[in-house]
Design a protein around this motif. Structure first.
Motif, mmCIF file in Angstrom:
data_model
loop_
_atom_site.group_PDB
_atom_site.id
_atom_site.type_symbol
_atom_site.label_atom_id
_atom_site.label_comp_id
_atom_site.label_asym_id
_atom_site.label_seq_id
_atom_site.Cartn_x
_atom_site.Cartn_y
_atom_site.Cartn_z
ATOM 1 N N UNK A 171 10.316 3.954 10.702
ATOM 2 C CA UNK A 171 9.683 4.368 11.953
ATOM 3 C C UNK A 171 10.474 3.833 13.157
ATOM 4 N N UNK B 215 6.348 9.503 -8.271
ATOM 5 C CA UNK B 215 5.261 8.881 -7.498
ATOM 6 C C UNK B 215 5.562 7.414 -7.177
ATOM 7 N N UNK C 98 0.848 -1.193 0.000
ATOM 8 C CA UNK C 98 0.000 0.000 0.000
ATOM 9 C C UNK C 98 0.883 1.242 0.000
ATOM 10 N N UNK C 99 1.461 1.602 -1.151
ATOM 11 C CA UNK C 99 2.242 2.839 -1.153
ATOM 12 C C UNK C 99 1.303 4.018 -0.914
ATOM 13 N N UNK C 100 1.777 5.010 -0.167
ATOM 14 C CA UNK C 100 0.951 6.193 0.075
ATOM 15 C C UNK C 100 0.962 7.059 -1.178
ATOM 16 N N UNK C 101 -0.094 7.842 -1.398
ATOM 17 C CA UNK C 101 -0.174 8.640 -2.626
ATOM 18 C C UNK C 101 0.778 9.823 -2.603
ATOM 19 N N UNK C 102 2.064 9.531 -2.625
ATOM 20 C CA UNK C 102 3.069 10.598 -2.609
ATOM 21 C C UNK C 102 4.349 10.037 -3.227
ATOM 22 N N UNK C 103 5.434 10.789 -3.176
ATOM 23 C CA UNK C 103 6.656 10.335 -3.832
ATOM 24 C C UNK C 103 7.307 9.210 -3.029
ATOM 25 N N UNK D 67 8.848 10.693 0.058
ATOM 26 C CA UNK D 67 7.871 11.052 1.093
ATOM 27 C C UNK D 67 7.266 9.823 1.762
ATOM 28 N N UNK E 190 11.824 11.404 -6.178
ATOM 29 C CA UNK E 190 10.629 12.247 -6.078
ATOM 30 C C UNK E 190 9.556 11.867 -7.082
ATOM 31 N N UNK F 66 3.510 5.182 -6.740
ATOM 32 C CA UNK F 66 2.564 4.308 -7.434
ATOM 33 C C UNK F 66 3.123 3.786 -8.755
ATOM 34 N N UNK G 14 7.537 9.511 5.666
ATOM 35 C CA UNK G 14 6.214 9.713 6.290
ATOM 36 C C UNK G 14 6.223 9.446 7.791
ATOM 37 N N UNK H 106 9.643 1.844 4.445
ATOM 38 C CA UNK H 106 8.793 2.814 5.131
ATOM 39 C C UNK H 106 8.477 2.361 6.551
ATOM 40 N N UNK I 269 8.506 11.764 9.884
ATOM 41 C CA UNK I 269 7.898 13.099 9.991
ATOM 42 C C UNK I 269 6.772 13.092 11.019
ATOM 43 N N UNK I 270 5.950 12.034 10.995
ATOM 44 C CA UNK I 270 4.860 11.939 11.972
ATOM 45 C C UNK I 270 5.404 12.012 13.387
#
Lengths: 250, 283
Positions: A163, A143, A94-99, A102, A141, A145, A106, A159, A109-110
């Motif tokens: 964390x 996407x 499930x890649x997040x809708x960003x680069x 990012x 950078x 997706x 993610x 990813x 940063x959280x």
């Protein structure tokens, strides 16, 4: 003291039991494979570990999951820091809708990392750790997706690792991958168990044989048998485990 | 076997027929408006406010209605966004989900959707009177926002609900809160759908005459402040069509044409914007 221990864990959906009275310890810094036929409660068990079970409508959870002695199922447990501790690799990437960048940044940063240079270093480090760096360093950078499914799954691993979890929860992480990508991921697991406790849900018995140090066998929501891989695979005690290993039930 | 092939062909033909009817309807409207309004359409019309005797066929333009309509529709769309957005997020299963409150809100929005816009106009007018205000841009914006809100909120909710649960869980699993997940993941993924929702509401808003009739009033001047009355294109069409003079009626058609062009331009612009921002969305 074991890192994760489960005491009388019972989960029911709308009154229908999915898991009943599961009690066991999960060994530290090893790969624990959870095996069993579809619908036996493997994924539900995993979702209790990071409290994603909270998101399921109608799920009732009883019992305790102790991590470093604290019950994470307690209503006042700190779910955010629990989830930071428990990385998740899901069945379908499930890649997040960003680069790409990012996606890896993610989590950090959280949890408060803002410094650009720090983030750059984190992104590079974990993309290398999941052996994706070479393939994406020129297009960080772009996407996420646009990556292939196999690359996406390695991105999700990076990813999750970024964390800085202590435990990796993997829910059939190779199920939607081609054989080469699956091999990539499996190799990473073997390296990662030096530093992480890995809980791997799989319905591929051969994968469990290849990777697991410890095996847990679920059948119809019941914990049938668990033990070191060697012992459970070669000398199962329960008839159901024997039947599963010989392929009579699957 | 033959029957199945026939069935396939019949339904295919039916689909094409229906599609054709939709396109023909639009084409016909454009054709009629253009045919009847083209001779009145001029640069003067776009750049001047009505002069004395304009509604009797003398010179001037409808700049007042163009500016008024744009101000009303953009204002109302912005205001409706402010409310529709939190409502649509709250209706997601991560927040109110399947609670009674959520289904009550959904039903209310569906009901509000069905309320005729003249009712919003009358309601807005009552509120204005109560507050001691006269018909104004602000009053029009508020009434129009009420018209737009249910459409926007429901369409947005639909767009946001399409975001896969597994994608949200990926963010939760890394320790994201509901709000962080909504802001950083759900919004990005649903942005094209959200833009469509906003556009839908804008289109409804800019074409609505009844809600602004009492609340925004009508004037030949350009609005100077939020408390001045403003003209609007739908009312310009309405008033001019109601006159007995063919030239003025033709101008009404030209106004309708301008209204269509504005909707078209905004639609194309938001599509372009949508394809830019959806670069990262998963398909």
């Amino acid at each position: 003291m074991p890192h994760i221990s489960v005491r009388d864990l019972t989960v029911a959906y709308d009154g229908h039991a999915i898991l009943s009275d599961v009690t066991m310890d999960i060994p530290d810094r090893q790969i624990t494979a959870i095996v069993g036929p579809s619908g036996c409660g493997k994924t539900t068990f995993l979702r209790c570990m990071n409290r994603l079970i909270d998101m399921t409508d109608g799920a009732r959870v009883r019992g305790e999951v102790l991590i470093d002695g604290a019950n994470i199922l307690a209503p006042d447990a700190d779910v955010i820091s629990l989830r930071k501790k428990m990385g998740l690799l899901s069945q379908k990437p499930q890649p997040l809708p960003m680069s790409i960048y990012d996606n890896v940044a993610y989590g950090p940063r959280l949890h408060g990392t803002r410094n650009k240079r720090q983030l750059d270093a984190i992104v590079e480090r974990y993309l290398k750790l999941s052996s994706l760096w070479g393939e994406v360093r020129e297009r960080l950078h772009a996407p996420a997706a646009r990556l292939s499914v196999g690359q996406q799954q390695r991105l999700c691993l990076a990813r999750g690792l970024a964390v800085e979890p202590e435990v990796l929860l993997c829910d059939e992480p190779c199920a939607s991958l081609d054989p080469t990508s699956a091999q990539h991921i499996e190799k990473r697991f073997v390296e990662l168990k030096q530093d992480y406790t890995i809980v791997l849900v799989t319905h591929i018995l051969r994968q469990a044989r290849r990777l697991a140090d410890y095996i847990v066998f679920f059948y119809m929501g019941e914990l049938v048998e668990h033990g070191p891989a060697e012992q459970l695979l070669n000398d199962p005690r329960d008839e159901r485990t024997k039947a599963y290993l010989s392929g009579t039930i699957s | 076997m033959k029957w199945r092939l026939l069935e396939e062909k019949v339904f295919r033909a039916l689909m094409i027929l229906c599609l054709g009817a939709v396109i023909a309807g639009l084409a016909l409207i454009v054709a009629v408006i253009t045919a009847k309004g083209a001779r009145s359409l001029s640069w003067e019309m776009l750049t001047q406010v009505p002069k004395g005797g304009y509604y009797l066929g003398k010179s001037g333009g409808i700049l007042n209605a163009i500016v008024g309509s744009l101000a009303l529709a953009f204002g109302a769309t912005a205001l409706a966004c402010v409310f529709a957005f939190p409502v649509c997020l709250y209706l997601q299963r991560d927040y109110a989900g399947r609670s009674r409150l959520a289904s009550f809100v959904r039903t209310s929005l569906d009901l509000l959707w069905g309320v005729p816009s003249i009712v919003y106009g009358a309601f807005g007018f009552t509120v204005l009177l109560y507050m001691g205000m006269r018909a104004s841009l602000l009053g029009g914006i508020i009434a129009l926002a009420l018209v737009e809100l249910p459409i926007m909120a429901r369409a947005m909710e639909e767009a946001v609900r399409m975001v896969p649960q597994a994608l949200k869980e990926a963010s939760y699993a890394m320790g994201g809160t509901h709000w962080e997940t909504m802001r950083k993941v759900v919004l990005r993924q649903a942005l094209p759908g959200i833009l469509t929702a906003i556009l839908l509401a804008f289109g409804r808003g800019i074409g609505d005459a009844a809600s602004v009739l009492f609340t925004a009033g009508y004037t030949d001047n350009l609005p100077r402040s939020l408390l001045d009355p403003v003209a609007s294109l739908p009312l310009a069409v309405f008033f001019q069509l109601g006159t007995p003079f063919p030239e003025v009626q033709s101008r009404a058609h030209a106004c309708a044409f301008i209204l269509l062009v504005i909707v078209l331009v905004v639609s194309v612009l938001s599509r372009l914007l949508g394809s830019r921002v959806s670069k990262y969305s998963l398909r």
